[in-house]
Design a protein around this motif. Structure first.
Motif, PDB file in Angstrom:
ATOM      1  N   ALA A   1      69.567  19.420  58.126  1.00  0.00           N
ATOM      2  CA  ALA A   1      70.905  19.674  58.679  1.00  0.00           C
ATOM      3  C   ALA A   1      70.845  20.661  59.837  1.00  0.00           C
ATOM      4  O   ALA A   1      71.483  20.454  60.879  1.00  0.00           O
ATOM      5  CB  ALA A   1      71.827  20.197  57.587  1.00  0.00           C
ATOM      6  N   ILE A   2      70.066  21.714  59.680  1.00  0.00           N
ATOM      7  CA  ILE A   2      69.938  22.699  60.755  1.00  0.00           C
ATOM      8  C   ILE A   2      69.252  22.078  61.970  1.00  0.00           C
ATOM      9  O   ILE A   2      69.640  22.312  63.124  1.00  0.00           O
ATOM     10  CB  ILE A   2      69.192  23.945  60.253  1.00  0.00           C
ATOM     11  CG1 ILE A   2      70.059  24.690  59.243  1.00  0.00           C
ATOM     12  CG2 ILE A   2      68.793  24.866  61.400  1.00  0.00           C
ATOM     13  CD1 ILE A   2      69.357  25.796  58.504  1.00  0.00           C
TER      14      ILE A   2
ATOM     15  N   MET B   1      63.851  20.171  47.456  1.00  0.00           N
ATOM     16  CA  MET B   1      64.778  19.178  48.004  1.00  0.00           C
ATOM     17  C   MET B   1      65.928  19.840  48.745  1.00  0.00           C
ATOM     18  O   MET B   1      66.326  19.397  49.826  1.00  0.00           O
ATOM     19  CB  MET B   1      65.299  18.282  46.896  1.00  0.00           C
ATOM     20  CG  MET B   1      64.258  17.333  46.353  1.00  0.00           C
ATOM     21  SD  MET B   1      64.889  16.279  45.066  1.00  0.00           S
ATOM     22  CE  MET B   1      65.933  15.193  46.000  1.00  0.00           C
ATOM     23  N   VAL B   2      66.455  20.922  48.176  1.00  0.00           N
ATOM     24  CA  VAL B   2      67.560  21.634  48.819  1.00  0.00           C
ATOM     25  C   VAL B   2      67.099  22.231  50.146  1.00  0.00           C
ATOM     26  O   VAL B   2      67.811  22.143  51.160  1.00  0.00           O
ATOM     27  CB  VAL B   2      68.124  22.722  47.874  1.00  0.00           C
ATOM     28  CG1 VAL B   2      69.075  23.644  48.602  1.00  0.00           C
ATOM     29  CG2 VAL B   2      68.811  22.087  46.686  1.00  0.00           C
ATOM     30  N   LEU B   3      65.907  22.807  50.161  1.00  0.00           N
ATOM     31  CA  LEU B   3      65.380  23.381  51.403  1.00  0.00           C
ATOM     32  C   LEU B   3      65.144  22.306  52.463  1.00  0.00           C
ATOM     33  O   LEU B   3      65.420  22.522  53.649  1.00  0.00           O
ATOM     34  CB  LEU B   3      64.090  24.146  51.129  1.00  0.00           C
ATOM     35  CG  LEU B   3      64.248  25.478  50.407  1.00  0.00           C
ATOM     36  CD1 LEU B   3      62.880  26.063  50.060  1.00  0.00           C
ATOM     37  CD2 LEU B   3      65.044  26.457  51.256  1.00  0.00           C
ATOM     38  N   THR B   4      64.643  21.152  52.051  1.00  0.00           N
ATOM     39  CA  THR B   4      64.405  20.070  53.001  1.00  0.00           C
ATOM     40  C   THR B   4      65.716  19.544  53.580  1.00  0.00           C
ATOM     41  O   THR B   4      65.815  19.306  54.790  1.00  0.00           O
ATOM     42  CB  THR B   4      63.625  18.928  52.318  1.00  0.00           C
ATOM     43  OG1 THR B   4      62.397  19.441  51.807  1.00  0.00           O
ATOM     44  CG2 THR B   4      63.320  17.815  53.303  1.00  0.00           C
TER      45      THR B   4
ATOM     46  N   PHE C   1      56.293  24.008  54.446  1.00  0.00           N
ATOM     47  CA  PHE C   1      56.156  25.327  53.824  1.00  0.00           C
ATOM     48  C   PHE C   1      56.520  25.337  52.351  1.00  0.00           C
ATOM     49  O   PHE C   1      56.461  26.375  51.712  1.00  0.00           O
ATOM     50  CB  PHE C   1      57.002  26.366  54.573  1.00  0.00           C
ATOM     51  CG  PHE C   1      56.525  26.600  55.969  1.00  0.00           C
ATOM     52  CD1 PHE C   1      55.315  27.230  56.202  1.00  0.00           C
ATOM     53  CD2 PHE C   1      57.279  26.174  57.054  1.00  0.00           C
ATOM     54  CE1 PHE C   1      54.865  27.447  57.498  1.00  0.00           C
ATOM     55  CE2 PHE C   1      56.830  26.392  58.349  1.00  0.00           C
ATOM     56  CZ  PHE C   1      55.631  27.029  58.558  1.00  0.00           C
ATOM     57  N   THR C   2      56.934  24.200  51.787  1.00  0.00           N
ATOM     58  CA  THR C   2      57.250  24.157  50.366  1.00  0.00           C
ATOM     59  C   THR C   2      55.990  23.845  49.577  1.00  0.00           C
ATOM     60  O   THR C   2      55.157  23.045  50.006  1.00  0.00           O
ATOM     61  CB  THR C   2      58.334  23.110  50.056  1.00  0.00           C
ATOM     62  OG1 THR C   2      57.881  21.841  50.498  1.00  0.00           O
ATOM     63  CG2 THR C   2      59.643  23.465  50.715  1.00  0.00           C
TER      64      THR C   2
END
Length: 64
Positions: free
Chosen positions: A14-15, A6-9, A58-59
Motif C-alpha cells: 500500500a505504501i 502478511m500484514v507487513l507485506t 526483511f521478514t
C-alpha cells in the motif's frame, strides 16, 4: 507465512502504491513514451509491487 508477515507485506504494498502515484504526480513522463511513469495505474502498480518485495525481503520465515 505468518500473520505479521502478511500484514507487513500488505502495508508495504500500500505504501509503495501510494509512493508510485506520488512519483507519477510529481515527476511523471510528459511525453508518454515512458512505459511505467506515463500512466498513474502503471506507476502505482509498479510502486506497490516494489514496496511489497522490499518489505517481504526483511521478514523472517518461521523455522520448523
Amino acid at each position: 507465512m505468518t500473520k505479521k508477515a502478511m500484514v507487513l507485506t500488505v502495508a508495504g504494498t500500500a505504501i509503495g502504491a501510494l509512493a508510485g502515484y506520488i512519483y507519477y504526480l510529481e515527476i511523471g513522463c510528459l511525453s508518454g513514451s515512458c512505459a511505467i511513469t506515463s500512466d498513474p495505474l502503471n506507476s502505482s502498480l509498479y510502486g506497490g509491487f516494489m514496496g511489497g518485495l522490499l518489505v517481504n525481503t526483511f521478514t523472517k520465515s518461521p523455522k520448523k
